[in-house]
Design an enzyme around this catalytic site. Structure first.
Site, PDB file in Angstrom:
ATOM      1  N   GLU A  64     -27.991 -20.866  -0.855  1.00  0.00           N
ATOM      2  CA  GLU A  64     -28.858 -22.061  -0.921  1.00  0.00           C
ATOM      3  C   GLU A  64     -28.068 -23.345  -1.106  1.00  0.00           C
ATOM      4  O   GLU A  64     -28.487 -24.238  -1.841  1.00  0.00           O
ATOM      5  CB  GLU A  64     -29.871 -21.932  -2.075  1.00  0.00           C
TER       6      GLU A  64
HETATM    7  C1  LIG Z   1     -25.942 -12.415  -0.250  1.00  0.00           C
HETATM    8  C2  LIG Z   1     -26.109 -13.629   0.614  1.00  0.00           C
HETATM    9  C3  LIG Z   1     -27.362 -13.980   1.068  1.00  0.00           C
HETATM   10  C4  LIG Z   1     -27.532 -15.077   1.919  1.00  0.00           C
HETATM   11  N1  LIG Z   1     -28.766 -15.357   2.442  1.00  0.00           N
HETATM   12  C5  LIG Z   1     -28.862 -16.285   3.443  1.00  0.00           C
HETATM   13  C6  LIG Z   1     -30.074 -16.446   4.175  1.00  0.00           C
HETATM   14  O1  LIG Z   1     -31.082 -15.786   3.910  1.00  0.00           O
HETATM   15  N2  LIG Z   1     -30.097 -17.352   5.197  1.00  0.00           N
HETATM   16  C7  LIG Z   1     -29.003 -18.098   5.536  1.00  0.00           C
HETATM   17  O2  LIG Z   1     -29.088 -18.868   6.466  1.00  0.00           O
HETATM   18  N3  LIG Z   1     -27.841 -17.972   4.838  1.00  0.00           N
HETATM   19  C8  LIG Z   1     -27.746 -17.085   3.817  1.00  0.00           C
HETATM   20  N4  LIG Z   1     -26.567 -16.931   3.137  1.00  0.00           N
HETATM   21  C9  LIG Z   1     -25.451 -17.794   3.467  1.00  0.00           C
HETATM   22  C10 LIG Z   1     -25.124 -18.783   2.373  1.00  0.00           C
HETATM   23  O3  LIG Z   1     -26.119 -19.763   2.283  1.00  0.00           O
HETATM   24  C11 LIG Z   1     -23.723 -19.339   2.671  1.00  0.00           C
HETATM   25  O4  LIG Z   1     -22.817 -18.297   2.342  1.00  0.00           O
HETATM   26  C12 LIG Z   1     -23.412 -20.605   1.908  1.00  0.00           C
HETATM   27  O5  LIG Z   1     -24.194 -21.662   2.378  1.00  0.00           O
HETATM   28  C13 LIG Z   1     -21.942 -21.000   2.027  1.00  0.00           C
HETATM   29  O6  LIG Z   1     -21.490 -20.963   3.360  1.00  0.00           O
HETATM   30  P1  LIG Z   1     -20.148 -20.153   3.690  1.00  0.00           P
HETATM   31  O7  LIG Z   1     -20.287 -18.788   3.140  1.00  0.00           O
HETATM   32  O8  LIG Z   1     -19.859 -20.277   5.122  1.00  0.00           O
HETATM   33  O9  LIG Z   1     -19.026 -20.861   2.858  1.00  0.00           O
HETATM   34  P2  LIG Z   1     -18.160 -22.205   3.324  1.00  0.00           P
HETATM   35  O10 LIG Z   1     -19.101 -23.182   3.864  1.00  0.00           O
HETATM   36  O11 LIG Z   1     -17.069 -21.681   4.198  1.00  0.00           O
HETATM   37  O12 LIG Z   1     -17.625 -22.648   1.944  1.00  0.00           O
HETATM   38  C14 LIG Z   1     -16.485 -22.053   1.295  1.00  0.00           C
HETATM   39  C15 LIG Z   1     -16.133 -22.921   0.087  1.00  0.00           C
HETATM   40  O13 LIG Z   1     -15.787 -24.246   0.514  1.00  0.00           O
HETATM   41  C16 LIG Z   1     -16.609 -25.215  -0.129  1.00  0.00           C
HETATM   42  N5  LIG Z   1     -16.932 -26.262   0.830  1.00  0.00           N
HETATM   43  C17 LIG Z   1     -17.338 -26.141   2.111  1.00  0.00           C
HETATM   44  N6  LIG Z   1     -17.534 -27.357   2.654  1.00  0.00           N
HETATM   45  C18 LIG Z   1     -17.285 -28.271   1.702  1.00  0.00           C
HETATM   46  C19 LIG Z   1     -17.329 -29.701   1.646  1.00  0.00           C
HETATM   47  N7  LIG Z   1     -17.711 -30.453   2.671  1.00  0.00           N
HETATM   48  N8  LIG Z   1     -16.980 -30.295   0.486  1.00  0.00           N
HETATM   49  C20 LIG Z   1     -16.623 -29.570  -0.580  1.00  0.00           C
HETATM   50  N9  LIG Z   1     -16.564 -28.221  -0.590  1.00  0.00           N
HETATM   51  C21 LIG Z   1     -16.893 -27.583   0.538  1.00  0.00           C
HETATM   52  C22 LIG Z   1     -17.860 -24.453  -0.594  1.00  0.00           C
HETATM   53  O14 LIG Z   1     -18.458 -25.054  -1.719  1.00  0.00           O
HETATM   54  C23 LIG Z   1     -17.292 -23.077  -0.890  1.00  0.00           C
HETATM   55  O15 LIG Z   1     -16.806 -23.035  -2.201  1.00  0.00           O
HETATM   56  C24 LIG Z   1     -26.401 -15.869   2.257  1.00  0.00           C
HETATM   57  C25 LIG Z   1     -25.137 -15.529   1.767  1.00  0.00           C
HETATM   58  C26 LIG Z   1     -24.981 -14.422   0.979  1.00  0.00           C
HETATM   59  C27 LIG Z   1     -23.595 -14.047   0.524  1.00  0.00           C
END
Ligand SMILES: Cc1cc2nc3c(=O)[nH]c(=O)nc-3n(C[C@H](O)[C@H](O)[C@H](O)COP(=O)(O)OP(=O)(O)OC[C@H]3O[C@@H](n4cnc5c(N)ncnc54)[C@H](O)[C@@H]3O)c2cc1C
Length: 580
Positions: A432
């Site tokens: 989220e």
């Molecule tokens: C169990 C689970 C359930 C989920 N359910 C859903 C779902 O139902 N629907 C859906 O669409 N998604 C879902 N997600 C996805 C989830 O919302 C994303 O994992 C989350 O938004 C982070 O994206 P990412 O994993 O690509 O991490 P990234 O975006 O790659 O981030 C990695 C790290 O970098 C940091 N970061 C990234 N960009 C920036 C920035 N601009 N400035 C500062 N820091 C930054 C982040 O804070 C994080 O610490 C789920 C994920 C999991 C693990």
């Protein structure tokens, strides 16, 4: 240890969060009715959901022959959940809902999440999908799909994330090709989709972000589409299977009972929701609803971990008590263990209070007497939402970790269940919108031009502290809350003038400061409500607020120095000089 959802604690926390003002605007909702709703939810969470929590963890969701199956018992529990009307609390009666306030729904959600977080994620996302359709859906979508989500016969998902597009949704690639009949065909891969497939309900409604071929680049070219597992005929019946389904499910740290799916869209028939290229704005309805529910997951898992640790501490005997002289003493009678338990409970109540305060503002933003009061409530809700999401979920992890510590070695052993809470809690700061992204949202969009939204909140905290200062029992709490509010005011003044890269370095510490202080205020409001009462559990509210005021708020005030101090030059730190 068995979990018991506490309707009594939640009813009290709701009142402290200002729920009476919401109830006054719901003529049919007297205090007894609200309590009956909370009691019913507490029974369901305790008797039906909580016993399935361990099953969900050990068995997990299963993927076989291209289909997802929920853990044993989940389907029956879901049917009972829907039949009990728990899917429809705050939905509009026009769509089959009960039209109850958001704040009551969030309080109820806490109990369900505490009972079984993996299970409760499914109705939580369904609710968000229903809200998005109620706001932006076409007449057909609101007539044929929305009532099925509201009555729980279908469930909803939120499909944003793709392998290359997580926090940065500008990179979405899922394609939406227009078809001659005005519908669309979706093609692409979505990952991490919670409850993307399952056998709990007869159909699944997917809200998917995608771009049309001629869409502008970036987030301005993202649209929202509705696609379903089975086609929905014009009469409302179900048709053939659609080209959207799970390719696999993830093996993950926690919430094993909740399937996290890789979803393949292979020309799935879909309809546009709302306006073309406004998908992200439309999806925000769903995401904002979900953010508050995720925030309350922090309080929920914290409450469950606390109850378990409290029970264990009264059974386990070690050493001699410095208080009673007993040998071997219950570990509860060692000051450090009792301090830990007090801190756990105080933080849970603070997180609960912060989330409920946010929910109350979202109700008042709809129901306020005049445009000005509605606008003020909306601004407060928007300010509090990223703090409620991030701070409360961090508290959930912290409290679950403390719970494990209270168990000693047994906490590390799966058998006690303390470890499951810790593993389950860990996702909430990530999904989220990660907590880091929430902190950027807070400082970038929510403070107001010169921080006025936060300044007004601090002024309210100071006014409430001044009122409490007149009561002897509350004066020490009031003094600490006032110190915290002043520190937050000072920090806000500094933050709004910082250059953007510097401000980003400090965003998370600033959000933590805000959460620590507002959480203290939430507890102080509970103490104010409990003042003069004789019941021991109400006196404990004052003790908890005093404990938090003495143990947590001084640390928050000291941490405010971080915001004012010189910002470390992180830009100069090269990754290769950090690596071995
Ligand atoms: C169990 C689970 C359930 C989920 N359910 C859903 C779902 O139902 N629907 C859906 O669409 N998604 C879902 N997600 C996805 C989830 O919302 C994303 O994992 C989350 O938004 C982070 O994206 P990412 O994993 O690509 O991490 P990234 O975006 O790659 O981030 C990695 C790290 O970098 C940091 N970061 C990234 N960009 C920036 C920035 N601009 N400035 C500062 N820091 C930054 C982040 O804070 C994080 O610490 C789920 C994920 C999991 C693990």
């Amino acid at each position: 240890m068995s979990f018991r959802a506490s309707a009594r604690d939640l009813a009290f926390a709701l009142r402290a969060a200002g729920f009476d003002a919401v109830r006054a605007r719901h003529p049919d909702l007297d205090a007894d009715t609200a309590e009956a709703v909370l009691d019913g939810a507490a029974r369901f969470a305790t008797e039906v959901l909580a016993p399935l929590n361990r099953v969900g963890d050990t068995q997990g969701a299963r993927f076989r022959d291209g289909q997802v199956r929920a853990p044993e018992g989940f389907t029956q529990a879901y049917r009972a959940f829907a039949a009990g009307g728990w899917t429809a609390l705050s939905a509009d009666p026009e769509h089959g809902g009960q039209g109850l306030p958001k704040a009551l729904e969030i309080a109820v959600s806490e109990m369900f999440q505490a009972g079984n977080m993996a299970f409760a994620l499914c109705p939580m996302l369904t609710l968000g999908a229903a809200e998005a359709l109620a706001r932006h859906g076409s007449e057909r979508q609101r007539r044929l799909v929305l009532p099925r989500l509201v009555d729980g016969s279908w469930t909803g998902t939120m499909q944003l994330t793709e392998p290359q597009a997580g926090s940065d949704l500008a990179n979405l690639r899922t394609r939406a090709e227009p078809a001659p009949d005005g519908s669309y065909r979706l093609t692409g891969e979505k990952i991490f989709i919670t409850w993307g497939d399952h056998d709990l309900a007869e159909n699944i409604v997917h809200l998917v972000l995608a771009r049309t071929p001629d869409a502008p680049p970036g987030v301005r070219g993202v649209s929202l589409f509705l696609t379903t597992k089975y086609a929905v005929r014009d009469g409302g019946g179900l048709g053939e299977a659609n080209a959207v389904g799970p390719a696999s499910i993830e093996h993950k740290l926690g919430i094993h009972g909740s399937p996290t799916c890789v979803m393949q869209l292979e020309g799935a028939r879909a309809e546009l929701v709302g306006e073309l290229n406004h998908g992200l704005a439309h999806m925000f309805v769903m995401m904002n609803a979900a953010r508050l529910h995720v925030g309350i997951q922090g309080a929920a898992i914290g409450e469950r971990a606390f109850q378990q640790a409290l029970a264990f501490a009264q059974e386990r005997r070690q050493g001699r008590s410095v208080w009673s002289g007993d040998y071997p003493a219950r570990i509860y009678d060692h000051p450090d263990v009792r301090r830990t338990l007090m801190l756990m409970k105080a933080k849970v109540e603070a997180a609960r209070g912060l989330c409920l305060m946010t929910a109350v503002q979202s109700d008042l933003a709809r129901l306020g007497d005049c445009a000005a009061s509605r606008a003020a409530a909306l601004s407060r809700q928007e300010l509090l939402t990223p703090i409620a999401k991030s701070w409360s979920t961090d508290v959930g992890v912290e409290v679950a970790s403390m719970g494990l510590q209270v168990h000693g070695g047994m906490g590390f052993i799966e058998e006690t269940g303390a470890a499951q809470h810790y593993r389950d809690a860990r996702i909430a700061p990530i999904y989220e919108g990660t907590n880091g992204i929430q902190a950027l949202d807070l400082i970038g969009r929510k403070l107001g031009h010169a921080g006025e939204a936060m300044n007004e909140l601090c002024a309210d905290m100071l006014a409430s502290a001044a009122r409490m200062a007149a009561q002897r029992d509350l004066a020490p709490i009031a003094a600490r809350v006032a110190d915290g509010a002043r520190a937050l005011l000072d920090a806000t003044r500094v933050m709004v003038w910082r250059e953007w890269p510097e401000a980003q370095v400090l965003a998370t510490p600033y959000l933590k400061l805000a959460g620590d202080v507002i959480g203290g205020w939430a507890l102080a409001r509970q103490a104010e409500l409990a003042a003069g009462a004789e019941a021991p559990w109400l006196k404990t509210r004052i003790a908890l607020a005093a404990f938090y005021a003495g143990q947590v708020l001084p640390q928050a005030v000291a941490a405010a120095d971080v915001i004012a101090a010189a910002v470390p030059d992180l830009e100069a730190v090269r990754a290769d000089t950090l690596s071995p």
